[in-house]
Scaffold this motif. Structure first.
Motif, PDB file in Angstrom:
ATOM      1  N   SER A   1     -34.823  13.030  -7.795  1.00  0.00           N
ATOM      2  CA  SER A   1     -33.461  13.059  -7.606  1.00  0.00           C
ATOM      3  C   SER A   1     -32.882  12.631  -6.165  1.00  0.00           C
ATOM      4  O   SER A   1     -33.395  12.579  -5.254  1.00  0.00           O
ATOM      5  CB  SER A   1     -33.033  14.734  -7.621  1.00  0.00           C
ATOM      6  OG  SER A   1     -33.361  15.486  -6.518  1.00  0.00           O
TER       7      SER A   1
ATOM      8  N   ILE B   1     -36.108   9.118 -14.712  1.00  0.00           N
ATOM      9  CA  ILE B   1     -35.155   9.103 -13.451  1.00  0.00           C
ATOM     10  C   ILE B   1     -34.615  10.401 -13.364  1.00  0.00           C
ATOM     11  O   ILE B   1     -33.838  10.890 -14.284  1.00  0.00           O
ATOM     12  CB  ILE B   1     -34.080   7.897 -14.047  1.00  0.00           C
ATOM     13  CG1 ILE B   1     -34.627   6.707 -14.562  1.00  0.00           C
ATOM     14  CG2 ILE B   1     -33.170   7.599 -12.969  1.00  0.00           C
ATOM     15  CD1 ILE B   1     -35.587   5.816 -13.569  1.00  0.00           C
TER      16      ILE B   1
ATOM     17  N   VAL C   1     -29.628  10.125  -9.187  1.00  0.00           N
ATOM     18  CA  VAL C   1     -30.115   8.822  -8.551  1.00  0.00           C
ATOM     19  C   VAL C   1     -29.071   7.751  -9.273  1.00  0.00           C
ATOM     20  O   VAL C   1     -28.361   7.833 -10.273  1.00  0.00           O
ATOM     21  CB  VAL C   1     -31.532   8.608  -9.594  1.00  0.00           C
ATOM     22  CG1 VAL C   1     -31.826   7.438  -9.339  1.00  0.00           C
ATOM     23  CG2 VAL C   1     -32.377   9.408  -9.082  1.00  0.00           C
ATOM     24  N   GLU C   2     -28.854   6.641  -8.106  1.00  0.00           N
ATOM     25  CA  GLU C   2     -28.012   5.591  -8.574  1.00  0.00           C
ATOM     26  C   GLU C   2     -29.127   4.047  -8.530  1.00  0.00           C
ATOM     27  O   GLU C   2     -29.810   4.192  -7.838  1.00  0.00           O
ATOM     28  CB  GLU C   2     -26.860   5.419  -7.470  1.00  0.00           C
ATOM     29  CG  GLU C   2     -26.346   4.042  -7.757  1.00  0.00           C
ATOM     30  CD  GLU C   2     -24.671   3.952  -7.327  1.00  0.00           C
ATOM     31  OE1 GLU C   2     -24.323   4.933  -7.297  1.00  0.00           O
ATOM     32  OE2 GLU C   2     -24.061   2.866  -7.110  1.00  0.00           O
TER      33      GLU C   2
ATOM     34  N   ARG D   1     -23.605  11.361 -17.500  1.00  0.00           N
ATOM     35  CA  ARG D   1     -24.510  10.432 -16.661  1.00  0.00           C
ATOM     36  C   ARG D   1     -23.794   8.887 -17.063  1.00  0.00           C
ATOM     37  O   ARG D   1     -23.214   8.761 -18.316  1.00  0.00           O
ATOM     38  CB  ARG D   1     -25.823  10.312 -17.334  1.00  0.00           C
ATOM     39  CG  ARG D   1     -26.337  10.219 -18.613  1.00  0.00           C
ATOM     40  CD  ARG D   1     -27.561  10.334 -18.815  1.00  0.00           C
ATOM     41  NE  ARG D   1     -27.749  10.127 -20.494  1.00  0.00           N
ATOM     42  CZ  ARG D   1     -28.935  10.391 -21.299  1.00  0.00           C
ATOM     43  NH1 ARG D   1     -29.887  10.592 -20.466  1.00  0.00           N
ATOM     44  NH2 ARG D   1     -28.676  10.294 -22.364  1.00  0.00           N
TER      45      ARG D   1
ATOM     46  N   THR E   1     -26.584  10.707 -13.372  1.00  0.00           N
ATOM     47  CA  THR E   1     -27.256   9.592 -12.816  1.00  0.00           C
ATOM     48  C   THR E   1     -25.868   8.485 -13.045  1.00  0.00           C
ATOM     49  O   THR E   1     -25.037   8.454 -13.803  1.00  0.00           O
ATOM     50  CB  THR E   1     -28.406   9.137 -13.660  1.00  0.00           C
ATOM     51  OG1 THR E   1     -28.155   9.257 -14.822  1.00  0.00           O
ATOM     52  CG2 THR E   1     -29.586   9.918 -13.531  1.00  0.00           C
ATOM     53  N   ASN E   2     -26.157   7.116 -12.279  1.00  0.00           N
ATOM     54  CA  ASN E   2     -25.349   6.028 -12.345  1.00  0.00           C
ATOM     55  C   ASN E   2     -26.178   4.940 -12.499  1.00  0.00           C
ATOM     56  O   ASN E   2     -26.860   4.503 -11.316  1.00  0.00           O
ATOM     57  CB  ASN E   2     -24.511   6.158 -11.010  1.00  0.00           C
ATOM     58  CG  ASN E   2     -23.288   5.363 -11.190  1.00  0.00           C
ATOM     59  OD1 ASN E   2     -22.900   4.791 -12.097  1.00  0.00           O
ATOM     60  ND2 ASN E   2     -22.806   5.053  -9.914  1.00  0.00           N
ATOM     61  N   LEU E   3     -26.330   4.242 -13.433  1.00  0.00           N
ATOM     62  CA  LEU E   3     -27.154   3.166 -13.697  1.00  0.00           C
ATOM     63  C   LEU E   3     -26.658   2.159 -14.435  1.00  0.00           C
ATOM     64  O   LEU E   3     -26.036   2.330 -15.303  1.00  0.00           O
ATOM     65  CB  LEU E   3     -28.426   3.662 -14.633  1.00  0.00           C
ATOM     66  CG  LEU E   3     -29.264   5.171 -14.565  1.00  0.00           C
ATOM     67  CD1 LEU E   3     -30.207   5.198 -15.550  1.00  0.00           C
ATOM     68  CD2 LEU E   3     -29.881   5.233 -13.264  1.00  0.00           C
TER      69      LEU E   3
ATOM     70  N   THR F   1     -31.913  13.463 -11.519  1.00  0.00           N
ATOM     71  CA  THR F   1     -30.496  13.759 -11.254  1.00  0.00           C
ATOM     72  C   THR F   1     -29.994  13.153 -10.062  1.00  0.00           C
ATOM     73  O   THR F   1     -30.861  12.931  -8.987  1.00  0.00           O
ATOM     74  CB  THR F   1     -30.246  15.241 -10.996  1.00  0.00           C
ATOM     75  OG1 THR F   1     -31.132  15.728 -10.323  1.00  0.00           O
ATOM     76  CG2 THR F   1     -30.501  16.125 -12.656  1.00  0.00           C
TER      77      THR F   1
ATOM     78  N   VAL G   1     -33.743   9.762 -18.734  1.00  0.00           N
ATOM     79  CA  VAL G   1     -32.927   9.826 -17.703  1.00  0.00           C
ATOM     80  C   VAL G   1     -31.994  11.300 -17.538  1.00  0.00           C
ATOM     81  O   VAL G   1     -31.444  11.802 -18.667  1.00  0.00           O
ATOM     82  CB  VAL G   1     -31.892   8.790 -17.846  1.00  0.00           C
ATOM     83  CG1 VAL G   1     -30.705   8.737 -16.917  1.00  0.00           C
ATOM     84  CG2 VAL G   1     -32.356   7.498 -17.970  1.00  0.00           C
TER      85      VAL G   1
END
Ligand SMILES: CC(C)(COP(=O)(O)OP(=O)(O)OC[C@H]1O[C@@H](n2cnc3c(N)ncnc32)[C@H](O)[C@@H]1OP(=O)(O)O)[C@@H](O)C(=O)NCCC(=O)NCCS
Length: 165
Positions: free
Chosen positions: A62, A42, A46-47, A12, A29-31, A44, A25
């Motif tokens: 997701s 949050i 998810v951006e 992630r 993911t890309n946060l 899988t 999280v």
């Protein structure tokens, strides 16, 4: 305020995120540059982009994309694959053919108020407010404000009922 989620998960990307307590999280993911409130989860793939704000006790399922300019209140449910939009007339390049920069487009802010639920696959156009406790149906395209507590569905989203309860 913790500087990381409360759980471990492989693969992630987390960069410059303001976490509340007990945030979960999942993987892939890309946060970046966003804020996530206490106990929110949050999923899988998810951006969440720089500038987006998620409140407390939210569930983001997701494959959802949450862009700059989106403010999500507390206890909000966001289904799978929900797409937020912040640019009404997107262009790759400017009129003279150069690549667009941050100064070449207008960000449309979006607000999802406390306790609202967004069904899977919904598209939330920029500049709208989804009122507290409202329910957006699966696959809806929300192009206008949704009244607090209302249930909307369809493309474009229209009100099915004025109260979700
Ligand atoms: C919008 C929603 C809350 C409506 O539920 P409801 O009030 O029980 O509505 P009903 O099932 O009685 O359907 C009422 C009418 O709306 C239509 N409808 C229901 N959901 C719809 C949707 N998502 N899009 C388009 N039309 C929809 C039905 O076909 C029905 O039309 P009809 O009267 O012409 O037959 C629900 O269908 C929905 O989409 N919930 C989101 C679920 C979701 O995405 N969960 C995410 C995680 S699993």
């Amino acid at each position: 305020m913790p500087d990381a989620p409360s759980n471990d998960a492989p693969y992630r990307l987390i960069n410059d995120v303001e976490f509340g307590d007990e945030v979960i999280v999942y993987s892939f993911t890309n946060l970046y540059g966003c804020t996530i409130g206490d106990r929110s989860r949050i999923g899988t793939f998810v951006e969440i982009q720089r500038g987006a704000r998620i409140g407390t006790d939210c569930k983001i399922q997701s494959h959802t994309f949450i862009c700059d300019g989106v403010t999500i209140g507390d206890r909000v449910f966001v289904g799978h694959g929900v797409m937020f939009i912040n640019d009404k007339v997107p262009r790759a390049t400017t009129a003279d053919g150069g690549l667009q920069s941050e100064d070449d487009w207008q960000l449309l802010p979006t607000t999802i108020e406390d306790g609202a639920s967004l069904g899977s696959g919904a598209v939330i156009l920029g500049g709208v407010t989804v009122g507290a406790g409202a329910v957006v149906g699966a696959g809806a395209v929300v192009s206008r404000d949704v009244a607090p507590g209302a249930v909307v569905a369809g493309v474009p989203a229209r009100q099915l009922r004025s109260s979700a309860t």
